[in-house]
Design a protein around this motif. Sequence first.
Motif, PDB file in Angstrom:
ATOM      1  N   SER A  20       1.009  -1.108  -0.053  1.00  0.00           N
ATOM      2  CA  SER A  20      -0.009  -0.051   0.023  1.00  0.00           C
ATOM      3  C   SER A  20       0.816   1.257   0.013  1.00  0.00           C
ATOM      4  CB  SER A  20      -1.050   0.053   1.329  1.00  0.00           C
ATOM      5  OG  SER A  20      -1.738   1.179   0.886  1.00  0.00           O
ATOM      6  N   VAL A  21       0.446   2.468  -0.405  1.00  0.00           N
ATOM      7  CA  VAL A  21       1.321   3.700  -0.488  1.00  0.00           C
ATOM      8  C   VAL A  21       0.282   4.754   0.137  1.00  0.00           C
ATOM      9  CG1 VAL A  21       2.544   2.699  -2.503  1.00  0.00           C
ATOM     10  CG2 VAL A  21       0.526   4.178  -2.952  1.00  0.00           C
ATOM     11  N   PHE A  22       1.073   5.970   0.346  1.00  0.00           N
ATOM     12  CA  PHE A  22       0.308   7.127   0.589  1.00  0.00           C
ATOM     13  C   PHE A  22       1.271   8.294  -0.184  1.00  0.00           C
ATOM     14  CE2 PHE A  22       1.106  10.835   3.276  1.00  0.00           C
ATOM     15  CZ  PHE A  22      -0.295  11.325   3.421  1.00  0.00           C
ATOM     16  N   SER A  23       0.270   9.457  -0.574  1.00  0.00           N
ATOM     17  CA  SER A  23       0.940  10.467  -1.024  1.00  0.00           C
ATOM     18  C   SER A  23       0.265  11.705  -0.703  1.00  0.00           C
ATOM     19  CB  SER A  23       0.856  10.463  -2.456  1.00  0.00           C
ATOM     20  OG  SER A  23       1.440  11.555  -3.183  1.00  0.00           O
ATOM     21  N   SER A  24       1.025  12.686  -0.222  1.00  0.00           N
ATOM     22  CA  SER A  24       0.160  13.857   0.304  1.00  0.00           C
ATOM     23  C   SER A  24      -0.145  14.703  -0.945  1.00  0.00           C
ATOM     24  CB  SER A  24       1.296  14.901   1.092  1.00  0.00           C
ATOM     25  OG  SER A  24       2.395  15.158  -0.041  1.00  0.00           O
ATOM     26  N   ALA A  25       0.145  14.291  -2.187  1.00  0.00           N
ATOM     27  CA  ALA A  25      -0.452  15.043  -3.508  1.00  0.00           C
ATOM     28  C   ALA A  25      -1.971  14.406  -4.003  1.00  0.00           C
ATOM     29  CB  ALA A  25       0.214  14.918  -4.461  1.00  0.00           C
ATOM     30  N   ALA A  26      -2.201  13.458  -3.203  1.00  0.00           N
ATOM     31  CA  ALA A  26      -3.486  12.796  -3.451  1.00  0.00           C
ATOM     32  C   ALA A  26      -4.569  13.709  -2.998  1.00  0.00           C
ATOM     33  CB  ALA A  26      -3.656  11.318  -2.871  1.00  0.00           C
ATOM     34  N   GLN A  27      -5.758  13.965  -3.628  1.00  0.00           N
ATOM     35  CA  GLN A  27      -6.728  14.742  -3.189  1.00  0.00           C
ATOM     36  C   GLN A  27      -8.249  14.343  -3.640  1.00  0.00           C
ATOM     37  OE1 GLN A  27      -5.806  18.384  -5.461  1.00  0.00           O
ATOM     38  NE2 GLN A  27      -4.469  19.108  -3.744  1.00  0.00           N
ATOM     39  N   ASN A  28      -9.123  14.743  -2.712  1.00  0.00           N
ATOM     40  CA  ASN A  28     -10.481  14.489  -3.128  1.00  0.00           C
ATOM     41  C   ASN A  28     -11.401  15.654  -3.645  1.00  0.00           C
ATOM     42  OD1 ASN A  28     -11.404  11.705  -2.597  1.00  0.00           O
ATOM     43  ND2 ASN A  28     -11.465  12.079  -0.463  1.00  0.00           N
ATOM     44  N   VAL A  29     -12.123  15.286  -5.038  1.00  0.00           N
ATOM     45  CA  VAL A  29     -12.602  16.476  -5.582  1.00  0.00           C
ATOM     46  C   VAL A  29     -14.142  16.279  -5.454  1.00  0.00           C
ATOM     47  CG1 VAL A  29     -13.309  17.834  -7.611  1.00  0.00           C
ATOM     48  CG2 VAL A  29     -10.959  16.893  -7.286  1.00  0.00           C
ATOM     49  N   ILE A  30     -14.768  17.188  -4.505  1.00  0.00           N
ATOM     50  CA  ILE A  30     -16.185  17.109  -4.194  1.00  0.00           C
ATOM     51  C   ILE A  30     -17.027  18.150  -4.747  1.00  0.00           C
ATOM     52  CG2 ILE A  30     -17.854  16.976  -2.152  1.00  0.00           C
ATOM     53  CD1 ILE A  30     -15.190  16.029  -0.469  1.00  0.00           C
ATOM     54  N   ARG A  31     -18.114  17.834  -5.429  1.00  0.00           N
ATOM     55  CA  ARG A  31     -19.107  19.003  -6.166  1.00  0.00           C
ATOM     56  C   ARG A  31     -19.753  19.531  -4.899  1.00  0.00           C
ATOM     57  NH1 ARG A  31     -21.817  16.555 -11.469  1.00  0.00           N
ATOM     58  NH2 ARG A  31     -19.753  16.124 -12.609  1.00  0.00           N
ATOM     59  N   THR A  32     -19.842  21.103  -4.888  1.00  0.00           N
ATOM     60  CA  THR A  32     -20.476  21.537  -3.901  1.00  0.00           C
ATOM     61  C   THR A  32     -22.036  22.131  -4.225  1.00  0.00           C
ATOM     62  OG1 THR A  32     -19.986  23.819  -5.170  1.00  0.00           O
ATOM     63  CG2 THR A  32     -18.347  22.997  -3.288  1.00  0.00           C
ATOM     64  N   GLY A  33     -22.651  21.709  -5.480  1.00  0.00           N
ATOM     65  CA  GLY A  33     -23.895  22.101  -5.948  1.00  0.00           C
ATOM     66  C   GLY A  33     -24.236  23.214  -6.540  1.00  0.00           C
ATOM     67  N   GLN A  34     -23.177  24.164  -6.562  1.00  0.00           N
ATOM     68  CA  GLN A  34     -23.221  25.503  -6.959  1.00  0.00           C
ATOM     69  C   GLN A  34     -22.707  25.437  -8.457  1.00  0.00           C
ATOM     70  OE1 GLN A  34     -22.167  28.225  -4.140  1.00  0.00           O
ATOM     71  NE2 GLN A  34     -23.727  27.749  -2.733  1.00  0.00           N
ATOM     72  N   SER A  35     -22.931  26.381  -9.448  1.00  0.00           N
ATOM     73  CA  SER A  35     -22.345  26.499 -10.654  1.00  0.00           C
ATOM     74  C   SER A  35     -21.255  27.811 -10.544  1.00  0.00           C
ATOM     75  CB  SER A  35     -23.242  26.741 -11.739  1.00  0.00           C
ATOM     76  OG  SER A  35     -24.166  25.658 -11.690  1.00  0.00           O
ATOM     77  N   VAL A  36     -20.134  27.670 -11.277  1.00  0.00           N
ATOM     78  CA  VAL A  36     -19.241  29.115 -11.410  1.00  0.00           C
ATOM     79  C   VAL A  36     -18.865  29.123 -12.642  1.00  0.00           C
ATOM     80  CG1 VAL A  36     -18.480  28.467  -8.825  1.00  0.00           C
ATOM     81  CG2 VAL A  36     -17.395  27.362 -11.023  1.00  0.00           C
ATOM     82  N   ILE A  67      -6.816  13.498   0.933  1.00  0.00           N
ATOM     83  CA  ILE A  67      -7.388  12.236   1.596  1.00  0.00           C
ATOM     84  C   ILE A  67      -6.540  11.829   2.842  1.00  0.00           C
ATOM     85  CG2 ILE A  67      -7.628   9.924   0.990  1.00  0.00           C
ATOM     86  CD1 ILE A  67      -7.550  10.682  -2.027  1.00  0.00           C
ATOM     87  N   LYS A  68      -7.107  11.581   4.106  1.00  0.00           N
ATOM     88  CA  LYS A  68      -6.425  11.210   5.248  1.00  0.00           C
ATOM     89  C   LYS A  68      -5.416   9.823   4.956  1.00  0.00           C
ATOM     90  CE  LYS A  68     -10.069  12.484   8.173  1.00  0.00           C
ATOM     91  NZ  LYS A  68     -11.004  12.279   9.057  1.00  0.00           N
ATOM     92  N   TYR A  69      -4.441   9.669   5.718  1.00  0.00           N
ATOM     93  CA  TYR A  69      -3.281   8.856   5.675  1.00  0.00           C
ATOM     94  C   TYR A  69      -3.795   7.187   5.595  1.00  0.00           C
ATOM     95  CZ  TYR A  69       1.322   6.569   6.736  1.00  0.00           C
ATOM     96  OH  TYR A  69       2.356   6.030   6.636  1.00  0.00           O
ATOM     97  N   PHE A  70      -4.608   6.942   6.697  1.00  0.00           N
ATOM     98  CA  PHE A  70      -5.000   5.523   6.600  1.00  0.00           C
ATOM     99  C   PHE A  70      -6.036   5.052   5.689  1.00  0.00           C
ATOM    100  CE2 PHE A  70      -3.205   6.046  10.804  1.00  0.00           C
ATOM    101  CZ  PHE A  70      -2.337   5.036  10.894  1.00  0.00           C
ATOM    102  N   THR A  71      -6.929   6.313   5.359  1.00  0.00           N
ATOM    103  CA  THR A  71      -8.024   5.928   4.156  1.00  0.00           C
ATOM    104  C   THR A  71      -7.184   5.684   2.928  1.00  0.00           C
ATOM    105  OG1 THR A  71      -9.145   7.598   5.399  1.00  0.00           O
ATOM    106  CG2 THR A  71      -9.702   7.241   2.937  1.00  0.00           C
ATOM    107  N   GLN A  72      -5.839   6.317   2.596  1.00  0.00           N
ATOM    108  CA  GLN A  72      -5.279   6.247   1.432  1.00  0.00           C
ATOM    109  C   GLN A  72      -4.548   4.660   1.701  1.00  0.00           C
ATOM    110  OE1 GLN A  72      -2.389   8.716  -0.473  1.00  0.00           O
ATOM    111  NE2 GLN A  72      -3.277  10.431   0.457  1.00  0.00           N
ATOM    112  N   LEU A  73      -4.127   4.324   2.753  1.00  0.00           N
ATOM    113  CA  LEU A  73      -3.455   2.968   2.859  1.00  0.00           C
ATOM    114  C   LEU A  73      -4.584   1.730   2.419  1.00  0.00           C
ATOM    115  CD1 LEU A  73      -1.158   3.345   6.005  1.00  0.00           C
ATOM    116  CD2 LEU A  73      -0.521   3.489   3.412  1.00  0.00           C
ATOM    117  N   GLY A  74      -5.776   2.110   2.992  1.00  0.00           N
ATOM    118  CA  GLY A  74      -6.837   1.419   2.677  1.00  0.00           C
ATOM    119  C   GLY A  74      -7.408   1.180   1.178  1.00  0.00           C
TER     120      GLY A  74
END
Length: 503
Positions: free
Chosen positions: A316-332, A362-369
Amino acid sequence: MRLAWKEIRVVVTLLLATGVSVNAQNSGTPARTESSAVSPGAGNSRQARLNLQQCIDIAQQNNIQIRQGQLTVANSNLQVRQARLNQLPSAIFQANQALNGGRSINPQDNTFVQQTINSSSYQLNTSATVYNGMVLRNTVRQNELALQAGQQELTATKNNVSLTIAQNYLNVLTGTEQLAVAERQADVTRAQLDRTQKLVNAGSVPEANLFELRATLASNELDIINAQNTLDLAKVSLLQAMNVPIDQQFDVEPINVPDPGLNPYEANVQQLFDVASTNLPEIKGADLRVQSANLGVQVAKGGLYPTLSLNGNLSSVFSSAAQNVIRTGQSVQQTIGFITDPTTGAQIPINASVPGTDVTGIKYFTQLGNNFNQSLSLFLRVPIFQGNLSRNRITTAKIQQQNAELTAMNTRLTLRQQIETAYTNMRAGANRYRATQAQVASLERAFQVAESRLNAGAINATDYSIAKSNLDRARASLVQSKYDYVFRTKILDFYQNKPLSFN
């Protein structure tokens, strides 16, 4: 007395059978049973008294070859343990922590990013050999046999040390008894000198007889000095065999050896060899070396067979560059491109309405999982051509096997020759002891007659001295021939694996 090396092997048990106890006179305290406590120490005000077992214990503690043999056995035991452990699956855990700056690869999606990345990776690998031509199992058995052979060889080394001690111990005993014989002979001469002095004073015998007896006494005193020197040299040899400095004062425990019988020995050379070849550690060790070499050939042949192994992997691996993109429900509004004004040539942005998003790490242990990976694989290795390496190893193993077989044959040949020599020496010792007994009996009667005739004035002192010298030499020879014959018969008993005692 000088006994052959292997012939005296029996002496260890033989002398111990007497059950004599030791009285170490160190400041009036009783002797301890440990060999280190009974070693004669320099500067002791009172002389120590050692038995054979204590001498052997001291020698075996100090002997370098025995220590080397013990290290060899310990190393062989370690090789056996390692060979057994080699049959078990192997497992390796690896962890990596890295910090990368500038243009780096995002471990999550393998894209290039321009940022500092903190990453971690974990990996657990395991591997088990399923089949490799029985190499592992045969190696275990080969090392076990080598260990057993080393133990037998260590026993043989201890026996050799004990033999050296026993031989020198016997030399001290023989020297002690011959010194006592010389002193008794001098006492007899002194008594006769006193009687002759009285007869000379009374005028019954000529004074020349007195001079002859004084010369005989001087010769007896020289015999005492020679016997004492022989005894001192025997003690030095015993101390050197024990690896102890020779500036020690000690005596050895005497052993009451009864007069031996002269009946023919009941076993022949072949019977002695048949029994001895199954009991001696040298033979057992040589046979075990042959068996170990045979398995060495099987181990070498295993290199010709394929190797099948089962491999497993967890990572398993972890990276600080890993990100979650979540929609806010608003348009821009977001610029999605540009067009060029044909008149002015200016760039005009094109805007569009896109869903709004929120970017979070993304949290550390979440990435490992999320990145957890498992794999299982079979690995087959088939040797096709390796520069004839496996064939050469087989040939080398066969040479070692043949050499072990020749060593075992030579060990048996040496044993048979030693038994033949021991048997011949026993028969010669019996003849010598029988003849010496008869000689002493005849010379004792002759001396008694000469002593009576000297007292009566019928012979001169010269004839008396000759009769006494002949008897003295015969008695000294009887002491040596007695020890020689007794221990040669007990040596043959040892080869037959018989219980040894003086009864």
